[in-house]
Motif scaffolding. Structure first.
Motif, PDB file in Angstrom:
ATOM      1  N   ARG A 246       0.836  -1.203   0.000  1.00  0.00           N
ATOM      2  CA  ARG A 246       0.000   0.000   0.000  1.00  0.00           C
ATOM      3  C   ARG A 246       0.867   1.248   0.000  1.00  0.00           C
ATOM      4  N   ARG A 247       1.952   1.243   0.770  1.00  0.00           N
ATOM      5  CA  ARG A 247       2.867   2.387   0.764  1.00  0.00           C
ATOM      6  C   ARG A 247       3.491   2.573  -0.609  1.00  0.00           C
ATOM      7  N   GLN A 248       3.751   1.458  -1.292  1.00  0.00           N
ATOM      8  CA  GLN A 248       4.289   1.565  -2.644  1.00  0.00           C
ATOM      9  C   GLN A 248       3.270   2.213  -3.578  1.00  0.00           C
ATOM     10  N   GLN A 249       2.008   1.844  -3.426  1.00  0.00           N
ATOM     11  CA  GLN A 249       0.959   2.492  -4.209  1.00  0.00           C
ATOM     12  C   GLN A 249       0.965   3.996  -3.965  1.00  0.00           C
ATOM     13  N   ILE A 250       1.015   4.377  -2.706  1.00  0.00           N
ATOM     14  CA  ILE A 250       0.993   5.796  -2.353  1.00  0.00           C
ATOM     15  C   ILE A 250       2.228   6.500  -2.909  1.00  0.00           C
ATOM     16  N   ALA A 251       3.393   5.842  -2.818  1.00  0.00           N
ATOM     17  CA  ALA A 251       4.622   6.446  -3.336  1.00  0.00           C
ATOM     18  C   ALA A 251       4.543   6.629  -4.846  1.00  0.00           C
ATOM     19  N   CYS A 252       3.884   5.707  -5.544  1.00  0.00           N
ATOM     20  CA  CYS A 252       3.761   5.809  -7.001  1.00  0.00           C
ATOM     21  C   CYS A 252       2.997   7.059  -7.412  1.00  0.00           C
ATOM     22  N   ILE A 253       2.052   7.515  -6.590  1.00  0.00           N
ATOM     23  CA  ILE A 253       1.262   8.692  -6.958  1.00  0.00           C
ATOM     24  C   ILE A 253       1.738   9.936  -6.209  1.00  0.00           C
ATOM     25  N   ARG A 326      10.194  -2.234  -8.088  1.00  0.00           N
ATOM     26  CA  ARG A 326      10.052  -0.961  -8.800  1.00  0.00           C
ATOM     27  C   ARG A 326       9.014  -1.142  -9.901  1.00  0.00           C
ATOM     28  N   GLN A 327       7.947  -0.377  -9.814  1.00  0.00           N
ATOM     29  CA  GLN A 327       6.848  -0.518 -10.758  1.00  0.00           C
ATOM     30  C   GLN A 327       7.254  -0.011 -12.152  1.00  0.00           C
ATOM     31  N   PRO A 328       6.559  -0.477 -13.201  1.00  0.00           N
ATOM     32  CA  PRO A 328       6.905  -0.051 -14.572  1.00  0.00           C
ATOM     33  C   PRO A 328       6.904   1.463 -14.706  1.00  0.00           C
ATOM     34  N   CYS A 329       7.937   1.967 -15.364  1.00  0.00           N
ATOM     35  CA  CYS A 329       8.084   3.420 -15.487  1.00  0.00           C
ATOM     36  C   CYS A 329       8.947   3.740 -16.695  1.00  0.00           C
ATOM     37  N   MET A 330       8.559   4.763 -17.446  1.00  0.00           N
ATOM     38  CA  MET A 330       9.389   5.240 -18.557  1.00  0.00           C
ATOM     39  C   MET A 330      10.473   6.160 -17.991  1.00  0.00           C
ATOM     40  N   PRO A 331      11.744   5.938 -18.343  1.00  0.00           N
ATOM     41  CA  PRO A 331      12.826   6.755 -17.772  1.00  0.00           C
ATOM     42  C   PRO A 331      12.661   8.251 -18.017  1.00  0.00           C
ATOM     43  N   MET A 332      12.010   8.638 -19.111  1.00  0.00           N
ATOM     44  CA  MET A 332      11.820  10.056 -19.399  1.00  0.00           C
ATOM     45  C   MET A 332      10.720  10.677 -18.539  1.00  0.00           C
ATOM     46  N   TRP A 475      -2.520   9.702 -16.360  1.00  0.00           N
ATOM     47  CA  TRP A 475      -2.001   9.880 -15.003  1.00  0.00           C
ATOM     48  C   TRP A 475      -3.144  10.103 -14.011  1.00  0.00           C
ATOM     49  N   ALA A 476      -4.188  10.808 -14.443  1.00  0.00           N
ATOM     50  CA  ALA A 476      -5.352  10.990 -13.576  1.00  0.00           C
ATOM     51  C   ALA A 476      -5.982   9.641 -13.237  1.00  0.00           C
ATOM     52  N   SER A 477      -6.032   8.724 -14.211  1.00  0.00           N
ATOM     53  CA  SER A 477      -6.579   7.388 -13.951  1.00  0.00           C
ATOM     54  C   SER A 477      -5.723   6.638 -12.934  1.00  0.00           C
ATOM     55  N   ILE A 478      -4.403   6.751 -13.067  1.00  0.00           N
ATOM     56  CA  ILE A 478      -3.497   6.100 -12.105  1.00  0.00           C
ATOM     57  C   ILE A 478      -3.696   6.685 -10.708  1.00  0.00           C
ATOM     58  N   LEU A 479      -3.828   8.004 -10.623  1.00  0.00           N
ATOM     59  CA  LEU A 479      -4.072   8.635  -9.323  1.00  0.00           C
ATOM     60  C   LEU A 479      -5.370   8.128  -8.713  1.00  0.00           C
ATOM     61  N   TRP A 480      -6.414   8.083  -9.534  1.00  0.00           N
ATOM     62  CA  TRP A 480      -7.733   7.703  -9.035  1.00  0.00           C
ATOM     63  C   TRP A 480      -7.729   6.257  -8.536  1.00  0.00           C
ATOM     64  N   TYR A 481      -7.118   5.372  -9.311  1.00  0.00           N
ATOM     65  CA  TYR A 481      -7.085   3.953  -8.928  1.00  0.00           C
ATOM     66  C   TYR A 481      -6.351   3.770  -7.602  1.00  0.00           C
ATOM     67  N   ASN A 482      -5.143   4.262  -7.514  1.00  0.00           N
ATOM     68  CA  ASN A 482      -4.311   4.014  -6.336  1.00  0.00           C
ATOM     69  C   ASN A 482      -4.742   4.836  -5.131  1.00  0.00           C
ATOM     70  N   MET A 483      -5.519   5.876  -5.366  1.00  0.00           N
ATOM     71  CA  MET A 483      -6.062   6.657  -4.267  1.00  0.00           C
ATOM     72  C   MET A 483      -7.218   5.924  -3.589  1.00  0.00           C
ATOM     73  N   LEU A 484      -7.997   5.192  -4.379  1.00  0.00           N
ATOM     74  CA  LEU A 484      -9.264   4.667  -3.869  1.00  0.00           C
ATOM     75  C   LEU A 484      -9.270   3.171  -3.596  1.00  0.00           C
ATOM     76  N   THR A 485      -8.272   2.420  -4.021  1.00  0.00           N
ATOM     77  CA  THR A 485      -8.300   0.981  -3.784  1.00  0.00           C
ATOM     78  C   THR A 485      -6.902   0.452  -3.537  1.00  0.00           C
ATOM     79  N   ASN A 486      -6.820  -0.604  -2.728  1.00  0.00           N
ATOM     80  CA  ASN A 486      -5.549  -1.317  -2.562  1.00  0.00           C
ATOM     81  C   ASN A 486      -5.617  -2.689  -3.214  1.00  0.00           C
ATOM     82  N   HIS A 487      -6.646  -2.907  -4.053  1.00  0.00           N
ATOM     83  CA  HIS A 487      -6.759  -4.150  -4.797  1.00  0.00           C
ATOM     84  C   HIS A 487      -5.594  -4.228  -5.787  1.00  0.00           C
ATOM     85  N   PRO A 488      -4.839  -5.327  -5.795  1.00  0.00           N
ATOM     86  CA  PRO A 488      -3.611  -5.346  -6.608  1.00  0.00           C
ATOM     87  C   PRO A 488      -3.823  -5.488  -8.103  1.00  0.00           C
TER      88      PRO A 488
END
Length: 765
Positions: A246-253, A326-332, A475-488
């Protein structure tokens, strides 16, 4: 410096702890509004003396009334409503029990002081540079104690196994000796025995009884030990590891980056080692039972269940220990993980939290996407993708700095599978591209001590885009998902997305600033954003108002041709790329309503100005507003047309502020900006961020140094008084600027001579 002001300057990890101190019992808004007065009262004394508590409580209500009057003058409806609601709540709850509110406030102030001391100590010890360091909680201390207890019990069991083996060897030796001499057979046949033989038989029976007793003791203790392991394992996997995820989810956003895995790895490795030791001891029981067995042997009765239990525990522990570090991420786009553009490389890293050296270079990891989607993807009509690049890798301990068993994939790309519907299996049922969620799966096999274990883990849901212009909504979708659920792995989340409260949204919006700068959003700034957020205006008066993602990202703001999220996302980009240093200093007020702006500037002397973001610029703009007096002495509030990214590419905002002039009808240049609100001299605030002008001294012996075929130019921002509050960049030579400034000085002394502005410009050649 006031305690509340010191707290606002702490790092994000400490601010998160500060937020948890406050609730409806003592709202943070009240702490903010009345900070100096609250800190001046003796709440600890009031908490222990009712008469003083009553006096302080009534004074508190009076202070609330005074603050309400200030907001009334400023026409701040939101603050008025919140303060009135707070007062009503306090009266209903504490009017008869004033000592209760005194205790709560005293406790909060004490916790604030403790938090400041902790932050100061960490900074002095050099720990402030390591925000991933965590404090061991009482619960974690209990967990470590339980792990130590398990290790001790395993070692004790090892000693008892040696005792059992020695006792069994003695019994086996004596038994076989008697049997080889024929004495045992005679006894078993009922023949008469000599006294010595009967004595030896009695000793054998005693040894067998002791052997049976020790076997039963060991089997019973092993069962208890496995129960303890099961309990600790559930704490590790269901609580500590789940909390880390869950902390990783929060850190991602953008939340606090408290995601270090080293402690978890130590705990899980310790438990796995203990489990393997117990498994070896259970195997040893089987060997002993094969050598010596008897009717009612406890090993025969209980060993299979013990073996099954320990294998299940170890297998489940290994499966849980395989994680995406480390979750998927584009280096740029490092600040926006989980959004992947087709054809662009992205990276991720997996880790096994069981640090066994014998597994080094033994586990081959394979990557795939949407492995388990199958028919679900067909029903949703989602696009399908292939993973290109190096999609297999062997885990090793050399690539990581701490020797952990991991594998990092640095060269992966996605390519969409093309078919009749452009890659979609059922276009009628599909979500929009930025709401489609996909899972990247990692799988491998472990062969260890005769066990084969299939390991599999997956990333958090990712959004795949084909054009970078889709990034904001993705990015808004990623924020919304990880803000509202901890379902993996709820890839169907956006088929019926839940609503979010403004409190949840506000916290995440503040993270968008604090994660890439040194400063998040203040309560005042978030309140201004709340007024601009989509939805009925009366709803926004409540912190628990509900927001829907489509409204948040797609519905235009009132009177604007763009959505709230597009506007805010462009401001975040403006801050990061053009005005980061000024934002970190706290010089930019940023989000403030025009009514509030007028209210705080009107009492200030002429020349006081503040910096705020434009509300009308879709691409993100920043402006400044200042106080001036007209001919009659009446206070006026003026604003310049917002500066956009295009203009800030040519000139830094600090240079614009320092060089900004107003040109009146007589071509007199006047600088209207003197003090940054509340009273910081302009030169003190922005001088260090201006670009220095290199002017080396000419060599007198070289006559060529005095030949200047081109005039040097200096860009300044000028607003003619008759231009309708617009600004432009004029190239002006230092000679012309000095002449204008000289005439400005004369004008200030009462001279009204006019000056024709003759601009010196550089040659286009």
């Amino acid at each position: 410096m006031a305690q509340w002001n010191q707290l606002q300057q702490l790092e994000t990890r400490y601010l998160e702890q500060l937020y948890h101190l406050y609730s409806d019992s003592f709202p943070m808004e009240l702490r903010q509004f009345l900070a100096p007065w609250i800190e001046s009262q003796d709440w600890a004394f009031a908490a222990n003396k009712e008469s003083h508590a009553t006096l302080v409580f009534h004074n508190l209500l009076g202070e609330i009334d005074q603050q309400y009057s200030r907001f009334l003058q400023e026409n701040n409806v939101l603050y008025q409503h919140n303060l009135r609601r707070i007062k009503q709540h306090l009266q209903s709850k504490y009017l008869e029990k004033p000592m209760d509110i005194a205790r709560i406030v005293a406790r909060c102030l004490w916790e604030e002081q403790r938090l400041l001391q902790t932050a100061t100590s960490a900074a002095q010890d050099g720990q402030a540079a390591h925000p991933t360091g965590t404090v061991v909680t009482e619960k974690q201390q209990i967990l470590e104690h339980n792990l130590q207890d398990i290790r001790k019990r395993v070692q004790d069991m090892e000693q008892k196994m040696k005792m059992l083996e020695n006792l069994q060897d003695d019994f086996d030796f004596n038994y076989k000796t008697l049997k080889s001499q024929g004495e045992l057979s005679q006894d078993l046949n009922g023949n008469s025995q000599a006294a010595a033989t009967r004595q030896k038989m009695a000793q054998l029976e005693q040894m067998l009884s002791a052997l049976d007793q020790l076997r039963r003791q060991i089997v019973t203790e092993m069962g208890g030990l496995l129960t303890a392991m099961d309990y600790v394992q559930k704490n590790l996997t269901d609580e500590e590891l789940a909390d880390w995820k869950r902390r990783q989810q929060i850190a991602c956003i953008g939340g606090p980056p408290n995601i270090c895995l080293d402690r978890l790895e130590t705990w899980i490795t310790s438990l796995a080692e203990s489990q393997l030791q117990i498994r070896q001891q259970i195997k040893k029981l089987e060997e002993l039972q094969q050598k010596v067995s008897y009717k009612g042997d406890p090993i025969i009765q209980h060993r299979p269940a013990l073996e099954e239990k320990i294998v299940d525990l170890f297998r489940n522990l290994m499966k849980s220990a395989f994680v995406v570090e480390r979750q998927p991420c584009m280096p740029m786009h490092p600040d926006r993980p989980l959004v992947i553009k087709t054809g662009v490389q992205f990276t991720n890293k997996v880790r096994l939290l069981v640090k066994f050296p014998e597994l080094n270079y033994q586990l081959k990891i394979k990557v795939c996407i949407d492995k388990e989607s199958g028919d679900v993807a067909a029903i949703r009509g989602s696009r399908k993708f292939n993973i290109l690049g190096t999609n297999t890798k062997v885990m090793n301990m050399e690539e990581s700095n701490n020797g952990s068993l991991s594998a990092e994939f640095k060269h992966l790309t996605l390519r969409e599978q093309r078919c009749g519907n452009g890659g979609r299996t059922n276009s009628d049922a599909s979500l929009i591209v930025t709401e489609e969620l996909h899972l990247i799966t990692f799988e491998t096999e472990v062969y260890h001590q005769g066990l084969k274990i299939d390991l599999e883990t997956h990333s958090l849901p990712v959004v795949v885009i084909s054009n970078i212009c889709q990034m904001p909504n993705a990015w808004a979708s990623i924020l919304w998902y990880n803000m509202l659920t901890n379902h993996p792995k709820n890839v169907n989340f956006f088929t019926k997305p839940p609503v979010g409260t403004w409190d949840q949204v506000a916290e995440v919006l503040s993270w968008q600033f604090s994660s890439t700068t040194k400063r998040g959003l203040t309560i005042e700034q978030l309140t201004t954003l709340a007024e601009k957020s989509p939805g009925p205006s009366f709803v926004r008066l409540f912190s628990l108002c509900e927001l829907f993602l489509p409204v948040f990202t797609q519905e235009n703001m009132a009177g604007k041709g763009f959505s709230f999220w597009v506007w805010l996302d462009n401001i975040i980009d403006l801050v990061k790329k053009y005005i980061l240093a000024l934002w970190n200093e706290g010089y930019i007020m940023g989000f403030i309503s025009k009514e509030r702006e007028r209210a705080i500037l009107s009492p200030k002397p002429p020349g006081t100005f503040l910096l705020r973001f434009s509300e009308s610029s879709k691409e993100g703009g920043i402006t400044f507003t200042w106080v001036e007096k007209d001919i009659s002495g009446k206070t006026q509030i003026q604003s310049v047309e917002p500066y956009t990214k295009q203009q800030l590419n040519s000139m830094s905002f600090a240079d614009i502020i320092m060089g900004y002039k107003i040109m009146d009808a007589t071509n007199i240049l006047v600088s209207p900006l003197v003090y940054l609100y509340p009273e910081i001299p302009k030169e003190e605030a922005f001088g260090k961020y201006c670009r220095p002008e290199a002017a080396p001294e000419p060599d007198p012996s070289d006559p060529s140094n005095f030949i200047q075929p081109y005039l040097k130019t200096k860009f300044i921002c000028v607003t003619p008084t008759n231009s309708g509050n617009t600004s432009d960049l004029f190239p002006m030579s230092p000679r012309t600027l000095d002449s204008l400034m000289h005439n400005e000085a004369e004008a200030n002394q009462g001279h009204l001579d006019s000056l024709t502005l003759d601009m010196d410009v550089t040659s286009p050649n």
